[in-house]
Design an enzyme around this catalytic site. Structure first.
Site, PDB file in Angstrom:
ATOM      1  N   ILE A  45     -29.723   1.084 -25.294  1.00 42.11           N
ATOM      2  CA  ILE A  45     -30.729   1.873 -25.988  1.00 42.11           C
ATOM      3  C   ILE A  45     -31.841   0.916 -26.407  1.00 42.11           C
ATOM      4  CG2 ILE A  45     -31.201   3.405 -27.934  1.00 42.11           C
ATOM      5  CD1 ILE A  45     -28.079   3.906 -27.978  1.00 42.11           C
ATOM      6  N   GLU A  46     -32.999   1.044 -25.756  1.00 43.97           N
ATOM      7  CA  GLU A  46     -34.108   0.136 -26.035  1.00 43.97           C
ATOM      8  C   GLU A  46     -34.969   0.642 -27.185  1.00 43.97           C
ATOM      9  OE1 GLU A  46     -34.679  -1.754 -21.605  1.00 43.97           O
ATOM     10  OE2 GLU A  46     -36.144  -0.279 -22.266  1.00 43.97           O
ATOM     11  N   CYS A  55     -27.258  -3.126 -26.618  1.00 45.62           N
ATOM     12  CA  CYS A  55     -26.676  -3.165 -25.273  1.00 45.62           C
ATOM     13  C   CYS A  55     -25.561  -2.133 -25.117  1.00 45.62           C
ATOM     14  CB  CYS A  55     -26.117  -4.548 -24.983  1.00 45.62           C
ATOM     15  SG  CYS A  55     -27.347  -5.861 -25.011  1.00 45.62           S
ATOM     16  N   GLU A  57     -22.528  -2.522 -23.976  1.00 45.42           N
ATOM     17  CA  GLU A  57     -21.226  -2.999 -24.422  1.00 45.42           C
ATOM     18  C   GLU A  57     -21.067  -2.837 -25.932  1.00 45.42           C
ATOM     19  OE1 GLU A  57     -23.557  -4.392 -22.474  1.00 45.42           O
ATOM     20  OE2 GLU A  57     -22.760  -6.212 -21.560  1.00 45.42           O
ATOM     21  N   CYS A  88     -24.726 -10.166 -22.028  1.00 46.16           N
ATOM     22  CA  CYS A  88     -25.488 -11.129 -22.827  1.00 46.16           C
ATOM     23  C   CYS A  88     -24.577 -11.836 -23.837  1.00 46.16           C
ATOM     24  CB  CYS A  88     -26.646 -10.429 -23.530  1.00 46.16           C
ATOM     25  SG  CYS A  88     -26.175  -9.458 -24.981  1.00 46.16           S
TER      26      CYS A  88
END
Length: 132
Positions: A45-46, A55, A57, A88
């Site tokens: 979700i940006e 992210c 995960e 990341c």
């Protein structure tokens, strides 16, 4: 386990379709499996303030933890990458917080690219609660 694994891969890939990625156009999906057998999908979700992006995960972990799960057995991460996607550092640290180092993590890229690894292999010599 192979049929279950394919189901989990399919769920991680399906989660990518729900990702909110208007800036990067780089959807990522995750499927986190608790030891009790419950499955939690996650997606990235940006946010226009990039530091507030979450992210896939971490979305899956936070969703599971918010519902009372804290023990996990398997994680699948899927992305549109030629090679298996790589999580990341922030996501790796969250994995270390809630998973055994031996827990399997399956990384999925396009066209069937797969790599099975473990939480410990993704973040060796990690910082955890035992260090405090």
């Amino acid at each position: 386990m192979e049929n279950q694994q394919q189901t989990w891969i399919d769920l991680a890939i399906a989660a990518m379709d729900k990702a909110y990625v208007p800036y990067s156009n780089f959807p990522v999906g995750a499927c986190l499996v608790s030891k009790s057998g419950k499955v939690y999908q996650g997606l990235n979700i940006e946010n226009a303030s990039f530091g507030l992006t979450n992210c896939a995960e971490r979305t899956a972990f936070f969703k599971a933890i918010s519902e009372g799960e804290q023990e996990f057995q398997y994680l699948v991460i899927a992305g549109h990458t030629p090679d298996p996607i790589s999580p990341c550092g922030a996501c790796r640290q969250v994995m270390v917080e809630f998973c055994e180092p031996t827990m399997p993590v399956l990384l999925v890229g396009d066209e069937g690219a797969l790599k099975e690894t473990t939480v410990g292999e993704l973040l060796p010599y990690s910082f955890n609660g035992k260090d405090l």
